[in-house]
Design a protein around this motif. Structure first.
Motif, PDB file in Angstrom:
ATOM      1  N   THR A   1     -71.048   1.396 -48.011  1.00 52.76           N
ATOM      2  CA  THR A   1     -71.236   1.128 -49.434  1.00 52.76           C
ATOM      3  C   THR A   1     -70.551  -0.198 -49.748  1.00 52.76           C
TER       4      THR A   1
ATOM      5  N   VAL B   1     -65.761   2.069 -52.105  1.00 51.60           N
ATOM      6  CA  VAL B   1     -65.854   3.391 -51.487  1.00 51.60           C
ATOM      7  C   VAL B   1     -65.876   4.480 -52.558  1.00 51.60           C
TER       8      VAL B   1
ATOM      9  N   ASP C   1     -64.927  -0.298 -46.774  1.00 51.03           N
ATOM     10  CA  ASP C   1     -66.207  -0.994 -46.615  1.00 51.03           C
ATOM     11  C   ASP C   1     -66.070  -2.397 -46.043  1.00 51.03           C
TER      12      ASP C   1
ATOM     13  N   ARG D   1     -72.167   6.917 -44.116  1.00 51.54           N
ATOM     14  CA  ARG D   1     -73.200   6.451 -45.052  1.00 51.54           C
ATOM     15  C   ARG D   1     -72.634   6.272 -46.449  1.00 51.54           C
ATOM     16  N   SER D   2     -71.895   7.235 -46.921  1.00 51.55           N
ATOM     17  CA  SER D   2     -71.192   7.148 -48.212  1.00 51.55           C
ATOM     18  C   SER D   2     -70.222   8.306 -48.298  1.00 51.55           C
TER      19      SER D   2
ATOM     20  N   ASP E   1     -68.214   1.452 -57.722  1.00 57.31           N
ATOM     21  CA  ASP E   1     -68.850   0.140 -57.561  1.00 57.31           C
ATOM     22  C   ASP E   1     -68.357  -0.871 -58.587  1.00 57.31           C
TER      23      ASP E   1
ATOM     24  N   ALA F   1     -67.288   2.541 -44.193  1.00 55.06           N
ATOM     25  CA  ALA F   1     -68.175   3.021 -45.244  1.00 55.06           C
ATOM     26  C   ALA F   1     -69.309   2.035 -45.477  1.00 55.06           C
TER      27      ALA F   1
ATOM     28  N   TYR G   1     -69.540   6.231 -57.002  1.00 54.73           N
ATOM     29  CA  TYR G   1     -70.762   6.404 -56.234  1.00 54.73           C
ATOM     30  C   TYR G   1     -71.178   7.871 -56.290  1.00 54.73           C
TER      31      TYR G   1
END
Length: 287
Positions: free
Chosen positions: A249, A24, A228, A281-282, A27, A247, A32
């Motif tokens: 992602t 979230v 996520d 979406r993010s 990565d 999330a 992100y």
């Protein structure tokens, strides 16, 4: 399931946020896009934020990692990790499962995770035969993180010696720079198949949310957990009695693709026995 393009859509309904870190916030290599700006906007509006991670290491090490990614500790109110909770339980020994553990542990995992036993009366031994219990923090550099298969003989040896396993990261997998790698939870599954005694510390156990909610200081009805992974982040929120936001992602992106349909999200949520109030979406402030 409603797909939100911005975390700003939660601003009117929620004042406290429980944010997963890996998947979230970043990565595994970098934040992100939009995350630093989103956190800053949330803080500027008086929102309370606690980062909650199944990382198998102390919170101070995670904060140091985030600082290395350019994320300042002023962007959140606290960090709670599986490693921190495990360290406290190992120190206090008041929980029945921890009270029975001896002082000699065999460690399965990389050396960087050893903060989970720092400053404790615990000796790390070289073989399962010398140990009282198994400290599982995840894959090691020698055998790699792509499959649990290379670890099967070691797990069988630990099971023969009837070592209880402390799994300090219930995650089964994680995305690192676009590559899917296994976590300590994958070994917990194998050990259970061998008849082993396993204690997993972290999401989705409601216990790890006690410190989080106390730090937030916000009514549970005004708290949203963003993650996520259904079986840890979303189920953990459900167990803690707070709203969950899924999330898209990290593992969600890998499992469901870049633009999952509402029907696919609803079906997967039902399969995982979770009920997120929306998908995101993010972690961005503006779409």
């Amino acid at each position: 399931m409603r797909m939100m393009e911005s975390v700003a859509e939660l601003a009117e309904s929620h004042d406290g946020y429980v944010l997963d870190i890996w998947g979230v916030i970043h990565d595994g290599q970098q934040p992100y896009p939009g995350v630093p700006e989103a956190l800053a906007e949330m803080r500027a509006r008086g929102k309370r934020i606690v980062l909650l991670s199944n990382a198998p290491r102390r919170a101070w090490t995670v904060e140091k990692q985030l600082a290395g990614m350019g994320l300042d500790k002023g962007l959140w109110d606290g960090i709670v990790t599986s490693g921190e909770v495990s360290w406290t339980l190992l120190r206090d020994r008041t929980h029945p499962w921890f009270a029975k553990l001896g002082r000699r542990a065999f460690h399965l995992g990389p050396e960087r995770d050893l903060s989970v036993v720092e400053d404790l009366d615990i000796s790390l031994v070289a073989t399962p035969a010398e140990a009282d219990w198994l400290l599982n923090t995840g894959p090691d550099p020698l055998n790699g993180a792509r499959s649990a298969d290379p670890y099967q003989p070691l797990l069988e040896d630990c099971a023969r010696h009837k070592l209880p396993m402390l799994c300090v990261n219930p995650d089964r997998a994680v995305m690192v720079g676009g590559e899917r790698l296994i976590c300590a939870g994958a070994f917990a599954d194998r050990y259970l198949e061998l008849g082993g005694d396993v204690m997993e510390i972290g999401k989705p156990d409601a216990m790890v949310y006690e410190t989080v909610l106390a730090t937030l200081g916000v009514p549970a009805s005004r708290v949203a957990a963003i993650g996520d992974t259904p079986h840890t982040d979303l189920l953990g929120a459900k167990n803690a009695g707070i709203d969950a936001v899924w999330a898209m992602t990290g593992l969600a992106a890998d499992n469901l693709g870049p633009d999952p349909s509402d029907a696919l999200l609803e079906a997967e949520a039902a399969r995982q026995h979770v009920s997120p109030i929306a998908a995101l979406r993010s972690l961005r402030w503006a779409a």
